[in-house]
Design a protein around this motif. Sequence first.
Motif, PDB file in Angstrom:
ATOM      1  N   ARG A 157     -79.644 -46.129  77.998  1.00 59.25           N
ATOM      2  CA  ARG A 157     -79.149 -46.985  76.911  1.00 59.25           C
ATOM      3  C   ARG A 157     -77.634 -46.824  76.768  1.00 59.25           C
TER       4      ARG A 157
ATOM      5  N   LEU B  73     -81.353 -53.828  76.426  1.00 62.13           N
ATOM      6  CA  LEU B  73     -81.540 -52.872  75.327  1.00 62.13           C
ATOM      7  C   LEU B  73     -82.827 -53.151  74.550  1.00 62.13           C
ATOM      8  N   GLN B  74     -83.067 -54.423  74.227  1.00 64.47           N
ATOM      9  CA  GLN B  74     -84.281 -54.780  73.467  1.00 64.47           C
ATOM     10  C   GLN B  74     -85.542 -54.409  74.243  1.00 64.47           C
TER      11      GLN B  74
ATOM     12  N   MET C 116     -74.716 -49.589  77.174  1.00 66.21           N
ATOM     13  CA  MET C 116     -73.774 -49.938  76.101  1.00 66.21           C
ATOM     14  C   MET C 116     -72.326 -49.774  76.555  1.00 66.21           C
TER      15      MET C 116
ATOM     16  N   ASP D  20     -86.083 -50.632  74.351  1.00 64.95           N
ATOM     17  CA  ASP D  20     -86.570 -50.134  73.051  1.00 64.95           C
ATOM     18  C   ASP D  20     -88.051 -50.447  72.856  1.00 64.95           C
TER      19      ASP D  20
ATOM     20  N   LYS E 168     -73.283 -60.684  77.822  1.00 61.32           N
ATOM     21  CA  LYS E 168     -73.793 -60.215  76.517  1.00 61.32           C
ATOM     22  C   LYS E 168     -75.309 -60.357  76.449  1.00 61.32           C
TER      23      LYS E 168
ATOM     24  N   LYS F   6     -77.002 -57.670  78.473  1.00 64.96           N
ATOM     25  CA  LYS F   6     -76.933 -56.365  77.791  1.00 64.96           C
ATOM     26  C   LYS F   6     -77.979 -56.288  76.672  1.00 64.96           C
ATOM     27  N   GLN F   7     -78.022 -57.325  75.802  1.00 65.98           N
ATOM     28  CA  GLN F   7     -78.967 -57.304  74.682  1.00 65.98           C
ATOM     29  C   GLN F   7     -80.411 -57.338  75.163  1.00 65.98           C
TER      30      GLN F   7
ATOM     31  N   LYS G 107     -79.257 -48.049  68.434  1.00 67.26           N
ATOM     32  CA  LYS G 107     -78.159 -49.016  68.195  1.00 67.26           C
ATOM     33  C   LYS G 107     -77.927 -49.850  69.450  1.00 67.26           C
ATOM     34  N   SER G 108     -77.253 -51.001  69.243  1.00 64.22           N
ATOM     35  CA  SER G 108     -77.024 -51.863  70.410  1.00 64.22           C
ATOM     36  C   SER G 108     -75.548 -51.947  70.795  1.00 64.22           C
ATOM     37  N   SER G 109     -74.665 -51.204  70.061  1.00 62.70           N
ATOM     38  CA  SER G 109     -73.273 -51.152  70.508  1.00 62.70           C
ATOM     39  C   SER G 109     -72.676 -49.784  70.193  1.00 62.70           C
TER      40      SER G 109
ATOM     41  N   ASN H 145     -79.540 -43.783  68.939  1.00 66.85           N
ATOM     42  CA  ASN H 145     -80.185 -44.198  70.182  1.00 66.85           C
ATOM     43  C   ASN H 145     -81.114 -45.397  69.998  1.00 66.85           C
TER      44      ASN H 145
END
Length: 898
Positions: A658, A762-763, A662, A766, A755, A758-759, A194-196, A192
């Motif tokens: 998350r 997620l960042q 993903m 987190d 992309k 998405k990143q 991870k990014s992919s 949980n």
Amino acid sequence: MLGIGTVAKKIFGTPNDRKIKATRPLVEKINLLEPEFEALSDEGLKEKTEEFRQRIAEGESLDDLLPEAFANCREAARRALGLRAFDVQLMGGIFLHQGNIAEMKTGEGKTLVATFPSYLNALSGKGVHIVTVNDYLAKRDAEWMGKVYAALGMTTGVVYPQQPDSEKQGAYAADITYATNNELGFDYLRDNMKSSLEDMYQRGHNFAVVDEVDSILIDEARTPLIISGPAQDRSELYITIDKLIPELSEEHYALDEKTRNVTFTDEGNEFLENLLHARGLLEEGQSLYDPESSTIVHHVNQGLRAHKLFHKDKEYIVRDNQVVLIDEFTGRMMAGRRLSDGLHQAIEAKEGCSIQAENVTLAQVTFQNYFRLYNRLSGMTGTAVTEAEEFAEIYGLGVVEVPTNQPIARVDDDDAVYRDANDKIKAVIESIQEAYKKGQPILVGTTSIEKSEKLSEHLTKANIKHNVLNARQHEKEAQIIADAGKFGAVTIATNMAGRGTDIQLGGNVEMKVLEALDADPEADPEAIRNRIEAEHADEKKKVLEAGGLYVLATERHESRRIDNQLRGRSGRQGDPGRSSFFLSLDDDLMRIFGSERLEKVLSTLGMKEGEAIIHPWVNKSLERAQAKVEGHNFDVRKQLLKFDDVMNEQRKVIFKQRLDIMKADDLSEIVQDMRNEVIDDLVDTFMPPKTYADQWDTEGLYAAVIEQLNMDLPVIAWAGEEGVDDEEIAERIEKAADELMEQKTKQFGSENMRKIEKQMLLQTIDNKWREHLLTLEHLRSVVGFRGYAQRDPLNEYKTEAFQLFESMLDSLRHDVTQKLSQIRPMTEEEQQLMVDQIAQQRAAMEQAATPSVPAETPENAVSGFDESDPSTWGNPGRNETCPCGSGKKFKHCHGRLA
């Protein structure tokens, strides 16, 4: 006169009896199928597995398949291992499949029992996790039982720390995966972060069998699993504070051993304040009660706890200049585990070890909440009935006592209570000598390393040859346990009498065979086995004649389970044996939990020195004291869990978000919704609904749009237009923001933009979650004080944690919107600069990894200086110039190597 309950039990049997009875028809069905499966070829067993999988795919339930699957598994185990499961082992497997805890005595073959429900549940293709207490057992059981699964056409994997990613993913993809509770929990947290999806290890939580379930779900569940990163280094502060603690005297603090708590008294606070002022740690005029003093007060409290509640060789040992915690229930070292909130650092300062930096929590989960993720959970152990209430309340697990294959022939003596520790030790040595003369193997249980080593000294003086098994000798554990049942063996163990390994009378044949083959690899394995089995039969006969294994405990533990585990090492598979507990009024349990009444009884009886009181009433009295302690510990764990449940609900929301991010290919709509909500918030803030235009803060809105959305819009002019309201302005800003993002999509290309979104999401999630965890930790540490104001701390925590979570989600939307509005493609110059920086970093890393070649001696070096011969360096001071001629101080140059 018999009570109603007693009469009912006599007529209907106990609830446990009824559960056992209910499985007998299933066991009979499995036995009737045995000839059919015996007739199958090895390939036929594997074909059955494929047939079962097909039937499940067509809608048949696992319960319907149980008799055939168990019969197939029993036959595979017989062929692969030479072990034919007893009826009671099949019963244990049925209870595990039903989601219960099977309490099975030591030596009843729990490792084999786990294969039956695991095979059945793995047929669904969703994977099965078998959980062990340490990596050694995970690897051993995976290799051992893997032969059974291979005979059934199934794959087996094992998960261990520092495992290469591809290997770990393969282990989780297997039909059956063996792993420790720690590694499973950490991998869940890592997944949980991870990014992919391709990088994730676990593929869901279908079915788990937890071995030593009481140890994992109760003993270890008191501390959460935490993944952390380094924080600010405060080593000097810990060392300074550590020097203050020895200056305190007994009136300065109150120690409560029952609750394992220590606090400063009023005199202590006053003394401490003066001490801190004198050392310059508190500014003049600043009190301990001022908000600015909270950090220093926290550190002083942790220093006091480190000195008064944590003792070397009991709660921890020092190894290779590191403080390593010891599990009080198993006596094993917990490498890598650290106490939180600076307590571990305080112990490191006390022991003069190198102090590692405190950590910031990046992710955490309790074992309770991790194991509640499984669709079906089960467990097995030798001792669970005493904790049945907790298993039912926390995990929804029932506990079933499975009968032994052979009746238990062990004799359990009543406890012997002595006046003091010296009388007890004398009696213990006498009892050991008596059994030793007969050649009866003896297992002596102690509660700490220190006590095991003191007893070892007494035995050495008495010329009794023995082995000591504690956290210092954990590498030799398997060997010591293998020898513990030999004729004349004496083994001292700290709370860890071979968990996961049986003590076999006459010694362990497999171990002896492996040793003989290691000594002579050219020898014939079959001849060696035949010779060792013949020797073993003779030795076992001598041990049986001497009375079997004698378990002698030198203290009672706070938990009845630990005592029962030790006692259960004797009398496996119907072997004879004996168990005795030797206690004194100086023992921790007796001293802390009610030895006063017993002392009065002993005084009334007028006991002489060296005499013991032995009576069933004493056993009952002690068990009541233990039950009280267990009840108190359960309440503590339950309270901790209530607080963690609040965070767990939020954790589930974040982890699901998350996962959804993903899985998604296009997040532009989610990002747009976030942006629109941010715009609505901005407009509501500066142009509140139901207000007049002259009350609007249009300049504030103009500045906020530039900062948040990176757009210079004529917001002030729009607000001056006739008939324009706040909704109209919000729509115009949204339209402009959508156009800006469309432009960016064209610049980056649609695929790249997706992309980036998405990143970025997620960042940001987190980072926000980490900040939120820290905030919740701080809230948790102060909310207890609300009780003084007659407010329930848990309700206060729930309310504030929810508000903080809402605030975090708002902040998340604002951050994502702001970052995406500010991104832009890099110019050619910026790209080249980035490439150069990466090349420089790589070159620096390669240089750091290359072994250094001794440089030529500089011309201005001291005459006769030889790089490789320290005797030619003279004797410079640490701060003097290095004799090599480098110009650096000696301590920064060759003095580092001296």
